[in-house]
Design an enzyme around this catalytic site. Sequence first.
Site, PDB file in Angstrom:
ATOM      1  CG  LEU A  45      -4.931  -3.154  -0.885  1.00  0.00           C
ATOM      2  CD1 LEU A  45      -2.977  -2.657  -0.850  1.00  0.00           C
ATOM      3  CD2 LEU A  45      -5.100  -1.498  -0.480  1.00  0.00           C
ATOM      4  CE  LYS A  56      -4.158   1.635   2.201  1.00  0.00           C
ATOM      5  NZ  LYS A  56      -5.424   1.835   1.159  1.00  0.00           N
ATOM      6  CD  GLU A 114      -6.515  -2.675  -6.251  1.00  0.00           C
ATOM      7  OE1 GLU A 114      -6.827  -2.728  -5.745  1.00  0.00           O
ATOM      8  OE2 GLU A 114      -5.362  -2.585  -6.943  1.00  0.00           O
TER       9      GLU A 114
HETATM   10  N1  PMP Z   1      -7.519  -1.728  -4.169  1.00  0.00           N
HETATM   11  C1  PMP Z   1      -6.753  -0.019  -3.588  1.00  0.00           C
HETATM   12  C2  PMP Z   1      -5.854  -0.169  -4.865  1.00  0.00           C
HETATM   13  C3  PMP Z   1      -7.497   0.842  -2.681  1.00  0.00           C
HETATM   14  O1  PMP Z   1      -6.348   1.929  -2.683  1.00  0.00           O
HETATM   15  C4  PMP Z   1      -8.297   0.702  -1.501  1.00  0.00           C
HETATM   16  C5  PMP Z   1      -8.092   1.567   0.007  1.00  0.00           C
HETATM   17  N2  PMP Z   1      -6.866   1.846   0.170  1.00  0.00           N
HETATM   18  C6  PMP Z   1      -8.964  -0.470  -1.510  1.00  0.00           C
HETATM   19  C7  PMP Z   1      -7.950  -1.429  -2.497  1.00  0.00           C
HETATM   20  C8  PMP Z   1      -9.571  -0.959  -0.172  1.00  0.00           C
HETATM   21  O2  PMP Z   1      -8.378  -1.477   0.493  1.00  0.00           O
HETATM   22  P1  PMP Z   1      -9.408  -1.412   1.907  1.00  0.00           P
HETATM   23  O3  PMP Z   1     -10.256  -2.339   2.475  1.00  0.00           O
HETATM   24  O4  PMP Z   1      -7.983  -1.983   2.952  1.00  0.00           O
HETATM   25  O5  PMP Z   1      -9.581  -0.332   2.455  1.00  0.00           O
END
Ligand code: PMP
Length: 286
Positions: A206, A150, A182
């Site tokens: 992610l 991330k 995504e």
């Molecule tokens: N994919 C990407 C590219 C993201 O930026 C995020 C959120 N930051 C997510 C998925 C979702 O992750 P999370 O549920 O941990 O917020």
Amino acid sequence: MDRIVYVNGDYVPETEAKVSVFDRGFLMADAVYEVTSVIDGKLIDFAGHAVRLERSMKELDMPEAISMDDLLAVHRELIARNDLVEGMIYLQVTRGAPSDRDFVFPDPEETKPTVVLFTQAKSLVETPAAEKGLKIISIDDIRWGRRDIKTVQLLYPSMGKMMAKAAGADDAWMVEDGFVTEGTSNNAYIVKDGKIITRHLGNEILHGITRAAVLRFAREAQMVVEERSFTMEEAKEADEAFVTSASTFVMPVVSVDGVSLGDGLPGPVAKRLREIYIEESRKVAV
Ligand code: PMP
């Protein structure tokens, strides 16, 4: 609004917070982040975000910046000092600020990571977007190959949101080799014949903390989950669709590339999962 933010051990008014111009987060996007949501003044899925932060840092050979216990204490202190009832806490850790710009990583004994946290007040549970659902478009996924880390390399996702806006939509799903990876800042799902379909984990996406919780709740509710790639053609034929992220929970998608899904309103599976996620997360919030 004069927020109290956290910078390297100090709580300071936002207007007095400072980070060096040599900070590698600023110069090289050499930084990782987390966003944790807050409901009723409590943290949702804190442990998941803390563990992912640790993993992101390890993958980039960043030295430890703050212990998990201290991290929780800082989150709580910021909630208290800013009277945050609902919204998010943004956390960023960079490789720090060496004495000069250099591609080579600085010696971790000399350069300590920069740790910054701040609050963002926002209504998350009751939002018009959840009632209306999102319109999404598809765009090419041209990001780097380690999307499981991330990092703050968010230029392309920002551009994706702007492309969506220009097309009269709310957000974009990214497509690589014919398959959806995504959303610009969320994980993507379609629902077909009662089955919830979302891309399998890998370096291409992610590993969403909300994704993990939502899939667990879905399975506990006897819903069928298929973790596999899907195409935009499949998405256009889906009964419904949705996205998940820490700041949007489960957010229904009502149209993809201009094609309305179902009756063009948020679908029953997305609505049910949103309810379950908020209800269950509230119970165990810290
Ligand atoms: N994919 C990407 C590219 C993201 O930026 C995020 C959120 N930051 C997510 C998925 C979702 O992750 P999370 O549920 O941990 O917020």
